[in-house]
Design a protein around this motif. Structure first.
Motif: not given
Length: 125
Positions: A45-46, A48-50, A52, A111-112, A114
């Motif tokens: 999951r993490f 895949r999130a990266l 983006d 977490r990223v 932003t």
């Protein structure tokens, strides 16, 4: 003892589509991106999130031509894909550092960030 801090993603293991771990960096006082350590294996999951937020380098990467050891004391080089060093990641790290200031143990991604610019990440060392 562990603490939470930020680092810049400079490369990934695996591929840009199937990221397994990230290589982390921090700028030093002279403005050079220094290798600070590697993450633990990313959850699917993490990873895949990266997908983006990570991109291939727009120009010459600060780590172009560098090699990274696959593990402590091994001559085997790690296969990495360099990414644009523009993404800040919050990580949990052991407070222990090696002789040059790198994270001594793999960092656990949280977490990223932003909301944090790469210039706001603590300096290397």
């Amino acid at each position: 003892m562990r603490t939470t801090t930020e680092a810049i993603i400079g490369a990934v293991t695996g591929s840009l589509k199937a990221r397994r771990s990230v290589l982390l960096g921090r700028y030093d006082a002279a403005g050079r991106l220094q290798y600070a350590g590697r993450s633990t294996t990313l959850s699917a999951r993490f990873g895949r999130a990266l997908g983006d937020v990570l991109a291939r380098p727009a120009g010459t990467h600060p780590w172009q031509g560098c090699t990274f050891s696959a593990a402590w004391g091994t001559p085997r080089a790690l296969d990495v894909v360099l990414v644009e060093p523009a993404v800040v990641l919050e990580v949990a790290v052991d407070v222990a550092r090696d002789a040059v200031g790198r994270f001594r143990h793999p960092a656990r991604p949280h977490r990223v960030r932003t909301d944090v610019d790469v210039t706001q990440v603590p300096l290397f060392g």
